[in-house]
Enzyme design. Structure first.
Site: not given
Ligand SMILES: *Cc1c(COP(=O)(O)O)cnc(C)c1O
Length: 377
Positions: A46, A98, A170, A195
């Protein structure tokens, strides 16, 4: 180093332990310590994993920042960024961000006292109008979805600096191949790597790059504390995707230009939204701040019935949400990605029932045009 070279030679090339040219998938959770606290830089996956670390170094180089971070999705990345703020802080955001970003801000993070105001940042004067005493950040998406609005990043970041706000961008639609917001004054850039960065519709991930050591330390603390990390296999897939990102973005750009040409000349198409069109209200800004206009095109066919007919007839455009992959995708924002927005608000924004969005893939443009021609007939 130029960009396509950097996509191959940036970050950590190969495996220091074995010489493997492709960074291996370190499918491991913990690491043997030679003595208490004596280790080779990794203790627990992690906190850090060699495969994820290689991806984080690569995206850092591509976005020209100080440190990179990989998360389990774009939304996990956005949430981690927002955790840099405190209860009572306020963020000014682009109005047609978004849908998931809008949802997490207004239905989740608001419950923890993080306030947001949504304005059309493509008109810069709206930013200062939305300022409050507790405003801490400006959050921009450009180009936007599905109307491809463009915000001038350099000027927006200047306004933010003047008011001691952090600028967050973004960059999912442009990718670092076309646009590097940190070089234009932003403090944090992030991607839904699901994407274009992944590029093959086979992985969900989020990537963040920050521009200074303090933000790097703070975001690593949040990443390790809240734990929304990307796994080693998905990290490897994203590195594999990045190797061809430049080639894919170039191919997409060429195809998009041909499709826009076809669509603007078609009598059944009422309006085409694409930043590469000279008629686009912020075409000159798009040209100034990005090397390409991208592969997202929206066009209005006049009615919801006509739009659904087109979506039902296409063969090469897959009817699906998401974007940015090798295969062309087609969607109807009013009934799919933006269905949760009330009808009147959709009309105000310009997201009409007849608005079709396409994500242009890397097939032969000839076939894509033929497909749209048949579907529109
Ligand atoms: C898809 C998307 C997101 C969310 O990313 P996920 O990987 O789906 O969590 C955020 N911003 C933009 C612009 C997107 O297209």
């Amino acid at each position: 180093m130029n960009k396509k070279t950097k996509m191959i030679h940036g970050g950590i090339v190969g495996d220091p332990a074995t010489g493997a040219v492709s960074v291996p998938i370190y499918q491991v959770s913990t690491y043997k310590q030679d003595a208490v606290g004596v280790h080779k830089g990794f203790e627990y996956s992690r906190t850090g994993n060699p495969t994820r670390h290689a991806l984080e170094e690569l995206i850092k180089d591509l976005e020209e920042g100080e440190a990179g971070f990989a998360f389990g999705s774009g939304m996990a990345a956005i949430t981690a960024i927002m955790m840099l703020f405190n209860s009572g802080d306020h963020v000014i955001m682009t109005d047609d961000v978004y849908g998931g970003t809008y949802r997490v801000m207004t239905k989740v993070l608001n419950r923890y006292g993080i306030e947001s105001t949504f304005v059309d940042t493509s008109d810069l004067s709206n930013i200062e109008k939305a300022l409050q005493d507790n405003t801490k950040a400006l959050y921009i998406e450009t180009p936007t979805n599905p109307l491809l609005k463009i915000t001038d990043l350099e000027k927006a970041a200047e306004i933010a600096k003047k008011h001691q706000l952090m600028t967050i961008v973004d960059n999912t639609f442009s990718t670092p191949y076309w646009q590097t917001p940190l070089t234009l004054g932003a403090d944090i850039v992030f991607h839904s790597a699901t994407k274009y960065i992944g590029g093959h519709s086979d992985v969900v991930g989020g990537l963040v790059v920050v521009n200074n050591a303090k933000l790097a330390e703070d975001l690593h603390f949040i990443q390790n504390s809240t734990g929304g990390v990307l796994g080693p296999q998905d990290s490897w897939l994203l590195m594999r995707g990045i190797k061809t990102l430049g080639l894919r973005m170039e191919a997409t750009e060429t195809n998009a230009a041909e499709l826009v040409d076809f669509l603007t000349g078609h009598e059944g198409v009422k309006k085409v939204y694409y930043p590469g069109l000279e008629s686009h209200p912020n075409h000159s800004v798009a040209k100034k701040q990005a090397g390409g206009f991208g592969g997202m095109i929206s066009f209005d066919v006049g009615s919801g019935e006509k739009a659904e007919e087109v979506l039902g007839k296409v063969k090469y455009f897959t009817l699906a949400e998401s974007l940015g992959a090798v295969e062309s995708l087609i969607s109807l924002p009013a009934k799919m990605t933006h269905a949760s927005i009330p009808y009147d608000r959709r009309q105000d924004l310009g997201i009409t029932d007849g608005l079709i969005r396409i994500s242009v893939g890397i097939e032969d443009a000839e076939d894509l045009i033929e497909d749209l021609k048949n579907a529109l007939a």
